[in-house]
Design an enzyme around this catalytic site. Structure first.
Site, mmCIF file in Angstrom:
data_model
loop_
_atom_site.group_PDB
_atom_site.id
_atom_site.type_symbol
_atom_site.label_atom_id
_atom_site.label_comp_id
_atom_site.label_asym_id
_atom_site.label_seq_id
_atom_site.Cartn_x
_atom_site.Cartn_y
_atom_site.Cartn_z
ATOM 1 C CG ASP A 63 -28.836 6.386 -41.056
ATOM 2 O OD1 ASP A 63 -28.574 7.083 -40.059
ATOM 3 O OD2 ASP A 63 -29.786 5.582 -41.091
ATOM 4 C CB ILE A 64 -24.861 10.355 -38.770
ATOM 5 C CG1 ILE A 64 -26.121 10.833 -38.047
ATOM 6 C CG2 ILE A 64 -24.425 11.315 -39.870
ATOM 7 C CD1 ILE A 64 -25.896 12.118 -37.228
ATOM 8 C CG ASN A 90 -27.866 20.421 -40.773
ATOM 9 O OD1 ASN A 90 -28.258 21.477 -40.275
ATOM 10 N ND2 ASN A 90 -28.685 19.592 -41.419
ATOM 11 C CD GLN A 108 -40.153 12.229 -26.516
ATOM 12 O OE1 GLN A 108 -39.654 13.312 -26.256
ATOM 13 N NE2 GLN A 108 -41.462 12.047 -26.583
ATOM 14 C CB SER A 142 -29.622 24.341 -30.336
ATOM 15 O OG SER A 142 -30.719 24.978 -29.750
ATOM 16 C CE1 TYR A 193 -32.341 19.703 -31.181
ATOM 17 C CE2 TYR A 193 -32.607 21.679 -29.839
ATOM 18 C CZ TYR A 193 -32.255 21.080 -31.032
ATOM 19 O OH TYR A 193 -31.801 21.846 -32.075
ATOM 20 C CE LYS A 197 -28.761 20.243 -31.676
ATOM 21 N NZ LYS A 197 -28.121 19.904 -32.955
ATOM 22 C CB THR A 231 -36.924 23.447 -40.334
ATOM 23 O OG1 THR A 231 -36.802 23.198 -38.928
ATOM 24 C CG2 THR A 231 -35.928 24.510 -40.761
HETATM 25 P P1 NDP Z 1 -34.980 19.192 -39.960
HETATM 26 O O1 NDP Z 1 -35.732 18.244 -39.073
HETATM 27 O O2 NDP Z 1 -35.731 20.030 -40.906
HETATM 28 O O3 NDP Z 1 -33.846 18.390 -40.770
HETATM 29 C C1 NDP Z 1 -33.028 17.494 -40.088
HETATM 30 C C2 NDP Z 1 -32.192 16.751 -41.105
HETATM 31 O O4 NDP Z 1 -31.396 15.802 -40.381
HETATM 32 C C3 NDP Z 1 -33.035 15.962 -42.104
HETATM 33 O O5 NDP Z 1 -32.404 15.975 -43.357
HETATM 34 C C4 NDP Z 1 -33.014 14.567 -41.518
HETATM 35 O O6 NDP Z 1 -33.235 13.535 -42.481
HETATM 36 C C5 NDP Z 1 -31.576 14.548 -41.012
HETATM 37 N N1 NDP Z 1 -31.292 13.426 -40.145
HETATM 38 C C6 NDP Z 1 -31.902 13.050 -39.004
HETATM 39 N N2 NDP Z 1 -31.363 11.916 -38.549
HETATM 40 C C7 NDP Z 1 -30.390 11.566 -39.423
HETATM 41 C C8 NDP Z 1 -29.490 10.489 -39.517
HETATM 42 N N3 NDP Z 1 -29.472 9.488 -38.633
HETATM 43 N N4 NDP Z 1 -28.592 10.468 -40.524
HETATM 44 C C9 NDP Z 1 -28.579 11.446 -41.456
HETATM 45 N N5 NDP Z 1 -29.436 12.470 -41.442
HETATM 46 C C10 NDP Z 1 -30.333 12.527 -40.435
HETATM 47 O O7 NDP Z 1 -34.117 20.088 -38.955
HETATM 48 P P2 NDP Z 1 -33.522 21.575 -39.114
HETATM 49 O O8 NDP Z 1 -33.142 21.810 -40.519
HETATM 50 O O9 NDP Z 1 -34.429 22.501 -38.431
HETATM 51 O O10 NDP Z 1 -32.220 21.469 -38.190
HETATM 52 C C11 NDP Z 1 -30.918 21.375 -38.703
HETATM 53 C C12 NDP Z 1 -29.943 21.555 -37.562
HETATM 54 O O11 NDP Z 1 -30.148 22.829 -36.935
HETATM 55 C C13 NDP Z 1 -30.085 20.528 -36.446
HETATM 56 O O12 NDP Z 1 -28.816 20.209 -35.935
HETATM 57 C C14 NDP Z 1 -30.888 21.269 -35.380
HETATM 58 O O13 NDP Z 1 -30.697 20.750 -34.098
HETATM 59 C C15 NDP Z 1 -30.309 22.665 -35.535
HETATM 60 N N6 NDP Z 1 -31.146 23.720 -35.024
HETATM 61 C C16 NDP Z 1 -32.344 23.994 -35.635
HETATM 62 C C17 NDP Z 1 -33.122 25.048 -35.175
HETATM 63 C C18 NDP Z 1 -34.410 25.425 -35.829
HETATM 64 O O14 NDP Z 1 -35.031 26.415 -35.362
HETATM 65 N N7 NDP Z 1 -34.856 24.727 -36.860
HETATM 66 C C19 NDP Z 1 -32.707 25.875 -34.018
HETATM 67 C C20 NDP Z 1 -31.435 25.478 -33.448
HETATM 68 C C21 NDP Z 1 -30.704 24.454 -33.948
HETATM 69 P P3 NDP Z 1 -34.727 12.996 -42.814
HETATM 70 O O15 NDP Z 1 -35.333 13.974 -43.784
HETATM 71 O O16 NDP Z 1 -34.478 11.657 -43.418
HETATM 72 O O17 NDP Z 1 -35.487 12.937 -41.516
#
Ligand code: NDP
Length: 272
Positions: A63-64, A90, A108, A142, A193, A197, A231
């Site tokens: 957990d970051i 990520n 937020q 992003s 957000y 970024k 996602t």
């Molecule tokens: P999701 O919301 O699907 O997944 C996010 C992941 O981050 C989950 O596994 C979540 O865990 C985890 N997470 C959140 N907080 C923590 C924490 N404190 N410690 C560890 N893990 C954590 O997001 P995406 O897959 O869509 O996004 C992945 C990356 O891509 C992000 O950086 C996002 O900003 C970036 N991005 C995404 C875009 C998109 O269109 N989807 C576009 C541009 C950038 P948990 O399941 O427990 O919540």
């Protein structure tokens, strides 16, 4: 101690783009890939899903936002491998696609900056000492972090006038949170957000400058967008699959040892 095995770590990889990154990296990376998740059971389930497809990866809780969790993981990597070769930052959160979420605006802002910027930086601070020569760091950012998303010309001028240090990036995020307390933050960007970024992109540039002066040779950090993906984060509104989103992060994680081109930069579609 398994000192000489190459090791890759992907944060927030129990689902979404992180999960797709792990899946792709496991096929292409010559070493051990760690799927990490804040929720242990979700992480173990994700590893099991990959095993069912014949893909073998390791799991560790991470957990970051939790300094103890970061400490446990960095200690584990140090003891087991005494090094790290790939770190893909990520994990992130976003509120702006969530319908029916009534989290107060100030919360937020604080939560988004804390996870996407400050916690990512805290993890880097803990794991960077473990990076070996030729290590690759990828900060998943992003297009929201483009300066075109800044409304305030003074801030654009400030960012363009010089390279930000890590401390100056932290200061900018703090200033933004202070403005949010009096409701003035929207004069800078449309959403928090985007600001998180912007901070991550500035951080990436600053981190590369430190690596350029590091005695460990050829450590490279870049930031990138995965593109707009379907996602949980986007409530499945994006046109790309998570697998398509994983392409650029994985490409940057696997930049060859003799790579000597763009560093500390923002990438999209495997291009800078
Ligand atoms: P999701 O919301 O699907 O997944 C996010 C992941 O981050 C989950 O596994 C979540 O865990 C985890 N997470 C959140 N907080 C923590 C924490 N404190 N410690 C560890 N893990 C954590 O997001 P995406 O897959 O869509 O996004 C992945 C990356 O891509 C992000 O950086 C996002 O900003 C970036 N991005 C995404 C875009 C998109 O269109 N989807 C576009 C541009 C950038 P948990 O399941 O427990 O919540």
């Amino acid at each position: 101690m398994q000192k000489f095995k190459k090791v890759a770590v992907v944060t927030g990889s129990n689902k979404g783009i992180g999960f797709a990154i792990v899946k792709s990296l496991a096929r292409k990376f010559n070493g051990i890939v760690y799927l990490t998740a804040r929720n242990e059971s979700l992480g173990i389930k994700a590893v099991k899903n990959l095993q069912d497809e014949g893909i073998s990866v390791n799991f560790h809780q991470l957990d970051i936002e939790d300094s103890h969790s970061i400490e446990r993981f960095s200690h584990y990597l140090k003891e087991k491998y005494d090094g790290l070769d790939v770190l893909i930052n990520n994990a992130a959160i976003a509120y702006h696609h969530r319908e029916n979420d009534f989290t107060p605006e100030i919360d937020q802002v604080i939560n988004t900056i804390r996870v996407n910027f400050s916690s990512t930086l805290n993890l880097c601070n803990a794991l960077f000492p473990l990076l070996r020569p030729n290590a690759r760091v990828v900060n998943v950012s992003s297009r929201a972090g483009f300066l075109s998303n800044i409304k305030d010309q003074n801030l654009i001028d400030r960012i363009l006038s010089k390279k930000f240090s890590i401390e100056e990036s932290i200061q900018l995020m703090d200033e933004y949170i202070q403005l949010a307390k009096s409701g003035q933050h929207k004069n800078l960007t449309s959403n928090c957000y985007a600001m998180s970024k912007i901070g991550l992109n500035l951080l990436t540039e600053a981190q590369q400058i430190l690596f350029d002066n590091d005695e460990r040779k050829n450590i490279v950090v870049n930031s990138c967008t995965p593109g707009y993906c379907a996602t949980d984060m986007t409530s499945y509104t994006g046109p790309l699959t998570p697998e398509e989103g994983a392409k650029t992060p994985v490409f940057l994680a696997l930049l060859p040892e003799n790579y000597d081109s763009f560093k500390g930069k923002f990438w999209a579609d495997e291009q800078c």
